[in-house]
Design a protein around this motif. Structure first.
Motif, PDB file in Angstrom:
ATOM      1  N   TRP A  81      18.218 -25.751 -60.204  1.00 25.79           N
ATOM      2  CA  TRP A  81      17.759 -25.689 -58.719  1.00 25.79           C
ATOM      3  C   TRP A  81      16.267 -25.662 -58.631  1.00 25.79           C
ATOM      4  O   TRP A  81      15.248 -26.370 -57.796  1.00 25.79           O
ATOM      5  N   LYS A  82      15.341 -24.867 -59.462  1.00 22.97           N
ATOM      6  CA  LYS A  82      13.943 -24.762 -59.387  1.00 22.97           C
ATOM      7  C   LYS A  82      13.482 -26.245 -59.783  1.00 22.97           C
ATOM      8  O   LYS A  82      12.388 -26.943 -59.000  1.00 22.97           O
TER       9      LYS A  82
ATOM     10  N   THR B  19      16.656 -16.804 -55.199  1.00 26.81           N
ATOM     11  CA  THR B  19      16.462 -16.658 -56.595  1.00 26.81           C
ATOM     12  C   THR B  19      16.515 -14.898 -56.900  1.00 26.81           C
ATOM     13  O   THR B  19      17.248 -14.552 -57.902  1.00 26.81           O
TER      14      THR B  19
ATOM     15  N   LEU C  19      13.703 -19.910 -50.739  1.00 26.95           N
ATOM     16  CA  LEU C  19      14.170 -20.252 -52.237  1.00 26.95           C
ATOM     17  C   LEU C  19      14.103 -18.985 -53.105  1.00 26.95           C
ATOM     18  O   LEU C  19      14.571 -18.614 -54.071  1.00 26.95           O
TER      19      LEU C  19
ATOM     20  N   ASP D 128      14.951 -29.191 -59.508  1.00 33.46           N
ATOM     21  CA  ASP D 128      15.328 -29.974 -58.104  1.00 33.46           C
ATOM     22  C   ASP D 128      14.375 -29.759 -57.072  1.00 33.46           C
ATOM     23  O   ASP D 128      14.025 -30.839 -56.388  1.00 33.46           O
ATOM     24  N   SER D 129      14.120 -28.505 -56.804  1.00 32.54           N
ATOM     25  CA  SER D 129      13.036 -28.298 -55.797  1.00 32.54           C
ATOM     26  C   SER D 129      11.568 -28.944 -56.113  1.00 32.54           C
ATOM     27  O   SER D 129      11.046 -29.472 -55.147  1.00 32.54           O
TER      28      SER D 129
ATOM     29  N   GLU E 245      21.777 -23.060 -64.373  1.00 29.69           N
ATOM     30  CA  GLU E 245      21.878 -23.539 -62.806  1.00 29.69           C
ATOM     31  C   GLU E 245      20.569 -23.345 -61.862  1.00 29.69           C
ATOM     32  O   GLU E 245      20.143 -24.155 -60.929  1.00 29.69           O
ATOM     33  N   LEU E 246      20.041 -22.057 -61.735  1.00 32.95           N
ATOM     34  CA  LEU E 246      19.010 -21.792 -61.101  1.00 32.95           C
ATOM     35  C   LEU E 246      17.661 -22.383 -61.670  1.00 32.95           C
ATOM     36  O   LEU E 246      16.730 -22.952 -60.746  1.00 32.95           O
TER      37      LEU E 246
ATOM     38  N   ALA F 118      23.361 -26.233 -48.228  1.00 32.55           N
ATOM     39  CA  ALA F 118      23.311 -25.677 -49.667  1.00 32.55           C
ATOM     40  C   ALA F 118      23.335 -24.277 -49.646  1.00 32.55           C
ATOM     41  O   ALA F 118      24.031 -23.746 -50.628  1.00 32.55           O
TER      42      ALA F 118
ATOM     43  N   ALA G 115      26.007 -21.849 -51.831  1.00 31.90           N
ATOM     44  CA  ALA G 115      25.473 -20.761 -52.781  1.00 31.90           C
ATOM     45  C   ALA G 115      25.999 -19.609 -52.473  1.00 31.90           C
ATOM     46  O   ALA G 115      26.533 -18.904 -53.242  1.00 31.90           O
TER      47      ALA G 115
END
Length: 386
Positions: A290-291, A223, A219, A293-294, A286-287, A351, A355
């Motif tokens: 993602w963070k 990033t 991840l 969500d993680s 969006e990033l 995913a 991406a």
């Protein structure tokens, strides 16, 4: 007087013959005398006299007679003198003092020899007595030394036995103390060891460890790639803006009329830049999503893991009819975690692929925009020229 002298001389001779000469005393017991030569030159002594036969051959001639002595001829006149008996020397008178001296010396010598023999006999008796006393004293000393030696050996043996007994007792006390201390020390050591191993992370959750060691590094890497692409886009936009500004300034210096067209083109470029910045902000948002969500996924995984541990313990307890051990729970969780690990890995790969496709599409769009920006100013110049 001559008769007396002759009688004394005979008595002296008889005395000398009757008194034996002094001899060497008898040897001590255990020894013997050996005859030795005391002369200046040693001579080989043999029992039989060496004999040898020799012969010679004489010449047939007679020997020459010896030479007569030389007698010189007389010279001068001969003279004679008549001396009667007793005129010059009286034998009896002259020999008396000599005989007295000889007899006295013989008597004195005999007395001295007798005294020496008596003294030698006394010395031998004294020596024998001394040797007997010495042998008696030596025997008593040896007996006392043997008794003292036996006492010393017995004392040393008793001391050695006492030392060995004390050493054995000391070793026994040390062993008992060590065994008591070891039992007291090991009594609570097992629980402490398991607690320290648990605190040091020896017993860990494999799913959480895999997420920390594999998912989170991937991840972070993704990033960093996205941020790098954003930086590249910003650099491209900055370079495009700089080129546009230079071309706009050149067009402004060349023709005043071209400024309006360059201004319009500049405004169009600004609009495109704003759109690119909006797209970059959207990617950043969006990033962030993602963070979040993680993080939510990790929290959900933790809660799910706790619930699954409870469920596994309950299932094993129902299955075995007794509370399961940590090893059984760990084995069951490991088998289920391996299944979930494969599923999560497949989802993460999908995913990641999505991406990558999205990033490739954005890069292609940015490249097309950069190519259109490079082709824009010449078209504006052609329109201004027309």
């Amino acid at each position: 007087m001559p008769m007396v002298s002759k009688t004394l001389s005979k008595k002296t001779l008889k005395l000398k013959q009757s008194v034996p000469p002094p001899k060497t005393p008898d040897p001590v017991d255990g020894r013997r005398h050996i005859e030795l030569q005391t002369d200046s030159y040693l001579e080989q002594l043999t029992d039989t006299v060496a004999e040898a036969e020799m012969s010679t051959q004489t010449d047939p001639f007679r020997d020459r007679p010896s030479t007569p002595l030389f007698i010189p001829a007389k010279a001068g006149l001969d003279a004679t003198t008549q001396i009667e008996a007793g005129d010059l020397f009286d034998f009896d008178f002259e020999v008396e003092p000599l005989l007295e001296v000889l007899v006295g010396k013989c008597l004195e010598q005999g007395l001295m020899e007798v005294m020496e023999e008596e003294e030698l006999a006394a010395m031998r008796a004294h020596q024998q007595h001394y040797e007997q006393v010495k042998a008696t004293e030596l025997a008593s000393v040896q007996r006392l030394e043997a008794a003292e030696l036996r006492k010393q050996e017995e004392k040393a043996r008793r001391l050695e036995q006492a030392r060995a007994r004390a050493t054995a007792e000391t070793h026994l006390r040390e062993k008992v103390a060590a065994a008591t201390f070891a039992r007291g020390y090991i009594k609570g050591l097992t629980g402490t060891v398991y607690g320290r191993l648990q605190d040091s992370g020896f017993f860990f959750d494999p799913v959480q460890r895999e997420v920390e060691q594999q998912v989170m590094p991937w991840l972070k890497e993704e990033t960093q790639k996205i941020v790098a692409r954003q930086a590249t886009a910003r650099a491209v936009v900055a370079s495009v803006v700089a080129d546009a500004l230079r071309k706009a300034e050149a067009q402004a210096q060349q023709e005043q009329a071209d400024r309006n067209a360059a201004k319009a083109e500049y405004e169009a470029e600004l609009a495109r830049i704003a759109a690119a910045e909006a797209a970059a902000r959207a990617e950043a948002q969006e990033l962030e999503g993602w963070k979040r969500d993680s993080t939510a996924v990790l929290a959900a995984l933790a809660s799910t893991l706790a619930e699954k541990i409870t469920e596994v313990k309950a299932a094993l307890e129902q299955q075995n009819g007794a509370p399961p051990s940590d090893e059984e729970v760990f084995t069951e969780m490991l088998s289920k975690a391996m299944v979930e690990k494969d599923a999560i890995r497949a989802a993460l790969l999908e995913a990641k692929q999505a991406a990558d496709e999205k990033a490739a599409a954005e890069a292609a769009a940015a490249a097309e925009q950069a190519g259109a920006a490079d082709q824009g100013p010449p078209a504006a110049e052609d329109a201004a020229a027309e």
